[in-house]
Design a protein around this motif. Structure first.
Motif, PDB file in Angstrom:
ATOM      1  N   HIS A   1       0.821  -1.226   0.000  1.00  0.00           N
ATOM      2  CA  HIS A   1       0.000   0.000   0.000  1.00  0.00           C
ATOM      3  C   HIS A   1       0.855   1.276   0.000  1.00  0.00           C
ATOM      4  O   HIS A   1       0.531   2.254  -0.670  1.00  0.00           O
ATOM      5  CB  HIS A   1      -0.883  -0.049   1.261  1.00  0.00           C
TER       6      HIS A   1
ATOM      7  N   SER B   1       0.454   9.707   6.089  1.00  0.00           N
ATOM      8  CA  SER B   1      -0.922   9.204   6.035  1.00  0.00           C
ATOM      9  C   SER B   1      -1.429   8.992   7.450  1.00  0.00           C
ATOM     10  O   SER B   1      -0.831   9.473   8.412  1.00  0.00           O
ATOM     11  CB  SER B   1      -0.970   7.901   5.227  1.00  0.00           C
TER      12      SER B   1
ATOM     13  N   HIS C   1       1.034   4.624  -2.495  1.00  0.00           N
ATOM     14  CA  HIS C   1       1.020   6.056  -2.155  1.00  0.00           C
ATOM     15  C   HIS C   1       2.197   6.786  -2.817  1.00  0.00           C
ATOM     16  O   HIS C   1       2.042   7.885  -3.348  1.00  0.00           O
ATOM     17  CB  HIS C   1       1.110   6.246  -0.641  1.00  0.00           C
TER      18      HIS C   1
ATOM     19  N   ASP D   1      -6.718   7.163   0.319  1.00  0.00           N
ATOM     20  CA  ASP D   1      -6.708   5.788  -0.183  1.00  0.00           C
ATOM     21  C   ASP D   1      -7.578   5.592  -1.424  1.00  0.00           C
ATOM     22  O   ASP D   1      -8.722   6.039  -1.466  1.00  0.00           O
ATOM     23  CB  ASP D   1      -7.140   4.833   0.938  1.00  0.00           C
TER      24      ASP D   1
END
Ligand code: KG4
Ligand code: ZN
Length: 359
Positions: free
Chosen positions: A111, A142, A115, A310
């Motif tokens: 993930h 984040s 980003h 997200d």
């Protein structure tokens, strides 16, 4: 190439179709914010169940919006780490099932790498910007992570961590302060809005870890000072004090992030800074980083707003290179709560004096 991205690591169920050049053909995000809001944070069990309800409709939506059949894809990229185990499993199982049924390759994506690469996404109709060139320094801020990276290419092995937070992530600090001030969840966008009309210099707050030489962050002290302020003065009784308090808090977080990110870029001799993660949607961070970087001859590149928080487009993009090479993780993908990016800073026990800029 056309990649189907699937993202279910936390509180967004998302799917997207992304072309080989980074153009987002269609994307859909189902947010669970309303579901978790009464609890002031994400409840893992509720998150998994909601992903289960929405993963198939969201995937169906992106094919409908693109007017394409599932057989049109080259392959699937799915978030397999870091995140909530139950939540990740829903996306990974859905992706595996679809890959098996369609007989298409599938790759697992970190993930955080998603980003870091979100800045390369092209949304039709959005203003075009010149993409950054490798290597660049990235500030990833984040809800779960805050770190600085040297990104030499799109592959995991090309990413080096330069420093990270020892305690709270920047987004987490926004959310906790939002909760403290009774503003609702998530606190980041609400504080951002309130701070816009506040005076950041009206209320005295300390600067978090501004020690020269360190690329590590720490936001827990600032959070404690906010708590102390509220214990001494009570919750702000009028709107203007609330705005001033939000502005003072946000200025401390934003300027610390920018200052360290620019120090990192200069330390690496790199003239490009990329912002990434949900906090990169912050208005003040976007504006002030551009101003301060310009003074130092550094260019800041920021993803479009909806690529910061997200989404599955960034996951599809992060899977592109491996799928283009013909790689296939097939049914072997496993989930993990941890990132696969190298970590030099450990939560709660930073490298202290070691993560120095002087190299
Ligand atoms: O990247 P993201 O969507 O999810 C994670 O991977 O964590 O980031 C969510 C975080 C939340 O903490 C949220 O409060 C913060 O990003 N955030 C913001 C803004 N929009 C989202 N923080 C400050 N200002 C904003 N405008
Ligand atoms: Zn994220």
């Amino acid at each position: 190439m056309l990649v189907l991205g699937i993202e279910t690591s936390c509180d967004e169920t998302a799917a997207a179709l992304v072309a080989g050049d980074g153009t987002v053909v269609s994307d859909a995000v189902h947010s669970q914010i309303k579901l978790h809001a009464p609890y002031g944070g994400v409840v893992p069990e509720l998150a998994s169940r909601d992903h289960l309800r929405n993963v198939r409709p969201v995937i169906r939506q992106v094919f409908e919006r693109a007017a394409l059949p599932p057989s049109a894809i080259t392959g699937i990229a799915v978030t397999c780490r870091p995140g909530l185990t139950g939540a990740l499993l829903v996306g990974v199982q859905a992706a595996k099932g679809l890959a098996f049924a369609l007989d298409k390759p599938i790759v697992g994506v970190d993930h955080l790498v998603g980003h870091l690469l979100a800045v390369f996404l092209k949304f039709p109709g959005a203003p075009e910007q010149v993409p950054p060139e490798y290597p660049f320094v990235a500030l990833l801020a984040s809800g779960g992570h805050t770190a600085l990276y040297r990104v030499a290419g799109p592959e995991l092995a090309q990413v080096t961590e330069l420093g990270a937070t020892r305690d709270d992530a920047a987004g987490e600090a926004f959310d906790k302060v939002g909760k403290l001030l009774g503003l609702g969840y998530p606190g980041g966008p609400i504080i951002d809005k309130l701070a816009k009309d506040g005076n950041p210099d009206k209320i005295e707050l300390p600067w978090p870890m501004r020690r020269k030489g360190s690329l590590e962050f720490s936001f827990s002290g600032l959070k404690s000072n906010m708590l102390r302020w509220v214990s001494e003065h009570g919750l702000p009784g009028d709107d203007q004090t609330l705005r001033d308090l939000c502005a003072a808090f946000q200025r401390r977080v934003v300027d610390t992030l920018i200052w360290k990110a620019l120090e990192a870029a200069e330390g690496e001799g790199i003239r490009t800074l990329v912002l990434a993660g949900g906090v990169a949607a912050n208005r003040e961070l976007r504006e002030r980083s551009a101003e301060q970087a310009q003074q130092r001859g550094i260019r800041v590149v920021v993803p479009p707003f909806k690529a910061c928080t997200d989404n599955a487009s960034m996951i599809a993009y992060a899977g592109l290179t491996r799928l283009a090479r013909g790689e296939n993780d097939a049914q072997s993908i496993e989930t993990s709560p941890h990132t696969s990016l190298p970590q030099s800073t450990k939560k709660g026990r930073g490298k202290r004096g070691e993560a120095l800029i002087a190299r």
